[in-house]
Design a protein around this motif. Sequence first.
Motif, PDB file in Angstrom:
ATOM      1  N   UNK A  81       0.830  -1.200   0.000  1.00 48.33           N
ATOM      2  CA  UNK A  81       0.000   0.000   0.000  1.00 48.33           C
ATOM      3  C   UNK A  81       0.868   1.254   0.000  1.00 48.33           C
ATOM      4  N   UNK A  82       2.108   1.116   0.471  1.00 53.88           N
ATOM      5  CA  UNK A  82       3.001   2.272   0.520  1.00 53.88           C
ATOM      6  C   UNK A  82       3.420   2.753  -0.858  1.00 53.88           C
ATOM      7  N   UNK A  83       3.071   2.010  -1.897  1.00 57.20           N
ATOM      8  CA  UNK A  83       3.472   2.447  -3.243  1.00 57.20           C
ATOM      9  C   UNK A  83       2.918   3.842  -3.538  1.00 57.20           C
ATOM     10  N   UNK A  84       1.785   4.172  -2.932  1.00 57.68           N
ATOM     11  CA  UNK A  84       1.202   5.499  -3.145  1.00 57.68           C
ATOM     12  C   UNK A  84       2.107   6.560  -2.540  1.00 57.68           C
ATOM     13  N   UNK A  96      -5.397   9.939   2.089  1.00 57.59           N
ATOM     14  CA  UNK A  96      -6.735   9.534   1.664  1.00 57.59           C
ATOM     15  C   UNK A  96      -6.683   8.300   0.765  1.00 57.59           C
ATOM     16  N   UNK A  97      -5.815   8.309  -0.238  1.00 64.05           N
ATOM     17  CA  UNK A  97      -5.727   7.172  -1.149  1.00 64.05           C
ATOM     18  C   UNK A  97      -5.229   5.912  -0.436  1.00 64.05           C
ATOM     19  N   UNK A  98      -4.254   6.089   0.456  1.00 65.65           N
ATOM     20  CA  UNK A  98      -3.726   4.937   1.203  1.00 65.65           C
ATOM     21  C   UNK A  98      -4.810   4.301   2.059  1.00 65.65           C
ATOM     22  N   UNK A  99      -5.603   5.125   2.722  1.00 66.65           N
ATOM     23  CA  UNK A  99      -6.681   4.613   3.578  1.00 66.65           C
ATOM     24  C   UNK A  99      -7.709   3.830   2.768  1.00 66.65           C
ATOM     25  N   UNK A 100      -8.039   4.321   1.585  1.00 64.73           N
ATOM     26  CA  UNK A 100      -9.024   3.648   0.738  1.00 64.73           C
ATOM     27  C   UNK A 100      -8.512   2.279   0.286  1.00 64.73           C
ATOM     28  N   UNK A 101      -7.271   2.240  -0.199  1.00 68.63           N
ATOM     29  CA  UNK A 101      -6.692   0.977  -0.681  1.00 68.63           C
ATOM     30  C   UNK A 101      -6.543  -0.018   0.463  1.00 68.63           C
ATOM     31  N   UNK A 102      -6.076   0.452   1.619  1.00 64.75           N
ATOM     32  CA  UNK A 102      -5.884  -0.438   2.770  1.00 64.75           C
ATOM     33  C   UNK A 102      -7.207  -1.015   3.242  1.00 64.75           C
ATOM     34  N   UNK A 103      -8.234  -0.191   3.266  1.00 63.43           N
ATOM     35  CA  UNK A 103      -9.561  -0.678   3.677  1.00 63.43           C
ATOM     36  C   UNK A 103     -10.060  -1.762   2.731  1.00 63.43           C
ATOM     37  N   UNK A 104      -9.804  -1.595   1.446  1.00 62.12           N
ATOM     38  CA  UNK A 104     -10.205  -2.604   0.467  1.00 62.12           C
ATOM     39  C   UNK A 104      -9.507  -3.934   0.699  1.00 62.12           C
ATOM     40  N   UNK A 105      -8.221  -3.904   1.001  1.00 56.05           N
ATOM     41  CA  UNK A 105      -7.471  -5.140   1.257  1.00 56.05           C
ATOM     42  C   UNK A 105      -7.973  -5.843   2.514  1.00 56.05           C
ATOM     43  N   UNK A 106      -8.259  -5.060   3.548  1.00 50.22           N
ATOM     44  CA  UNK A 106      -8.714  -5.647   4.808  1.00 50.22           C
ATOM     45  C   UNK A 106     -10.130  -6.204   4.712  1.00 50.22           C
ATOM     46  N   UNK A 107     -10.882  -5.738   3.740  1.00 50.36           N
ATOM     47  CA  UNK A 107     -12.257  -6.218   3.570  1.00 50.36           C
ATOM     48  C   UNK A 107     -12.320  -7.596   2.921  1.00 50.36           C
TER      49      UNK A 107
END
Length: 423
Positions: free
Chosen positions: A246-249, A283-294
Amino acid sequence: MFRNILGTAASRMFNAVLSLVILVINTNNLGQVGLGTITLVVLGITVLLMISNFIGGGALVYLVPRHDLYKLFVPSYIWALITSVFGAIILQIFNLIPAEYTWYILVMSLFQSFAMINLTILIGKEKISLYNTLTVIQQVVTTLVLILLIYVWHRVEVIAYVYALFSGYVLVFLLSLAAIRKYVTVTSLSGVRYVIGELFKYGKFLQIANIIQFFNYRLSYYIIEAFSGRAALGLYGAGVQISEGVWLIGKSVATVQYARISNVNDMIYARNVTLRLLKFTFLLTAIVLAGLLALPERLYGAIFGQDFENIRLIMLTLALGILATAVSMLVSHFFSGTGKPQHNMIGSAIGLVFTLVLGLVFIPRYGLIAAGLTASVSYIMNMAYLLIVFIRRSGAEIKDFLISREDYLFVRSEVKKIMERNS
């Protein structure tokens, strides 16, 4: 600038997908123990690269616009050779790397160090697109060679990954060397002592910070192997790799931010750019991370193999720390780009204290869950220090961290410009 960010993000995203492919191949063919061995090999190469970066690392980005490039290039390469040779031997003596891979690690770290010097020079010249292309080539070559070795030539063993990694390093070294030739003109080495002093002056804080931060990220690996074994390390390493993807962002944004700030001596501009990019990154990191955790655990098990079904639990323990580090990346690059890298060192040291204390107390008792939570606490403490200093040094206010209409208009304007250029 925004176009460079999108290009860097796209290349890093592509690389992240290939990294995921490599991880899937390794987990399904080599299992937890094999992945644990690979983790230690990569860890060894990373340690040597970070020592090499005392002279030829991120300080080059700051110094390339300010000094004769030949005087930066020569000492950087010599230092990389010294650290790769002696560093690998020292790591082997202290049993920090698998003994049977010592010489592989030595040679790979040497080519990787040379390649990173070349790539960092390209960043200093703001040749971001070329830098992105070369990093993609490295990952593509590594992936293709690994696929050939395992699925075509049936080399289902750790050495297959080592050969694949080596292939990517060597090719990118050669290509990046060709790319910087026009910038490196052979001149006299008169005055090189002063330049080496400048490299060390800026590099020491930057690299001490990076090394301390590295141990924030990876000290738990050694603790896990010591108390839980290499199989547990393989499982934890897989969870960390997916989470850190996720840190790629943040890394994409910070790469462009650092190059821009280093080439513009304007503190107000540096502050405003950092604030705007920080909000965008968070903001973008939070969105991507939430998707992975879901995603359900069963899906992780189906992709990576049943031995790796618990990856999602590890990712949950790391989540807050991943978000904190996404913020820290932008703030730390602000300090590096404005010639104040000592604050990164202090922030990393604060995080390392928490890693040492919490890791040694709780990981032996509670295993991988404790490792993930320890990492999160360490990352959050590092972020807290950096933000406090950033606010004091830059004059930023708390309200500046809230997303505003101006931020939205800025992003919309930049996207519109990119679309117009490509139409």
